[in-house]
Design a protein around this motif. Structure first.
Motif: not given
Ligand code: TXA
Ligand code: MG
Length: 327
Positions: A71-93
């Protein structure tokens, strides 16, 4: 006004305040946040006003579910996807390109947006209840006045802003220092702020090295040289220097407190001493509450023992350096 975060009625009430464009203090696993609905610029403006934060410092938008990032991101780079998969929900922005029509005030007009899906059960319950009322995300900086020590207990938020703000009490924040921030907008990921998640774990999940911020890195008040300031002046010293300084000082009536892991006060000293936990995670957990407690003693100076060089201490060392730079 403090309300019990585990009370579903309190959560519904707080969600309603958010939906109507009001402000709420909320616990997260890192620190307490001062939240407003991210999709209404007037609601977000009230955060900047209450904190006294310059309006060109962007806020993090908190999401109920990782999937809400779309809803907020215009693009979701692969590295963001890898980090989100690893640490969300969690202490990462994660900083990603922003949909131009969304959350302009929260992003302080930048073309990017900081997104985080927090793990704290009270935060998640609130974000879900708010989403049911049409709130797509909650912009929330740490719930402290600009430049001051971040709050890790509900009472700290009341200390900062008084009793008129609705604050959900979720107890002491389990992590205790703010989220790690990784900028994913620049082709290669950049570590803007270390948190409990340090470089090693982030790089392992990202599958690539994280760069240091350079001059083109976006502005981040949590990344300002001077931040997290107690009222007293804070000095950070390696253990040998600190020992020498304490010997030189002698037992006099100096309004000074020592915050240290291995360094002890010399015999006969009348100075105040607050022990810093020996383990990095425990030290992060206690850090801001300890600094507030020491500051409340009314000392003029806080001498702090430099944490060990181990990467596990990166988050704590970073906050202490900024606090020293601020004083
Ligand atoms: O753990 C946390 O991150 C806490 C809790 C409440 O989630 N929040 C927090 O917010 O620490 P704040 O505003 O105190 O720090 C957020 C940092 C700031 O340094 C801000 O400049 C940076 O995130 N930031 C947010 N959006 C950004 C963007 N689009 N580009 C660069 N930096 C951004
Ligand atoms: Mg902050």
């Amino acid at each position: 006004m403090l309300l019990a975060g585990e009370d579903p009625i309190a959560v519904e009430r707080a969600a309603q305040v958010l939906a109507e464009g009001g402000l709420v203090g909320l616990p997260t696993e890192t620190v307490y946040g001062l939240g407003a609905r991210a999709d209404r610029d007037e609601a977000v403006a009230a955060i900047f006003a209450l904190k006294g934060r310059p309006s060109d410092h962007p806020l993090i938008v908190h999401l109920a579910e990782p999937g809400d990032a779309a809803g907020f991101a215009a693009d979701w780079p692969p590295v963001a996807q890898r980090l989100a998969e690893a640490f969300w929900p969690g202490p990462l922005t994660l900083i990603v390109p922003r949909r131009p029509e969304r959350a302009a005030a929260a992003a302080a007009g930048q073309g990017s947006i900081g997104l985080r899906c927090p793990a704290h059960p009270v935060a998640r319950a609130l974000l879900r209840a708010a989403r049911e009322r049409g709130v797509p995300g909650v912009a929330a900086p740490s719930a402290n006045r600009f430049g001051r020590i971040s709050p890790t207990r509900a009472e700290h938020v009341v200390e900062e802003f008084g009793d008129t703000l609705l604050v959900l009490d979720g107890g002491a924040c389990p992590v205790g220092i703010e989220s790690a921030i990784v900028d994913c907008t620049r082709g290669h990921p950049v570590l803007l702020r270390p948190g409990q998640l340090g470089r090693e774990r982030l790089e392992a999940a990202a599958g690539e090295a994280l760069r240091e911020p350079d001059d083109e890195a976006p502005r981040a008040s949590g990344t300002l040289e001077a931040h997290y300031a107690p009222r007293a002046r804070l000095r950070l010293m390696p253990a040998p220097m600190l020992n020498t300084a304490l010997q030189v000082l002698g037992p006099g009536e100096v309004k000074l407190a020592l915050y240290s892991r291995t360094v002890r006060l010399p015999p006969g000293s009348r100075l105040r001493h607050k022990p810093m936990p020996l383990q990095a995670d425990a030290a992060a957990h206690d850090l801001f509450a300890d600094l507030r407690e020491i500051d409340a003693l009314g000392v003029d100076l806080i001498w702090v023992e430099e944490p060990p060089p181990d990467p596990a201490w990166d988050g704590v060392r970073d906050r202490l350096r900024r606090a020293a730079a601020a004083s």
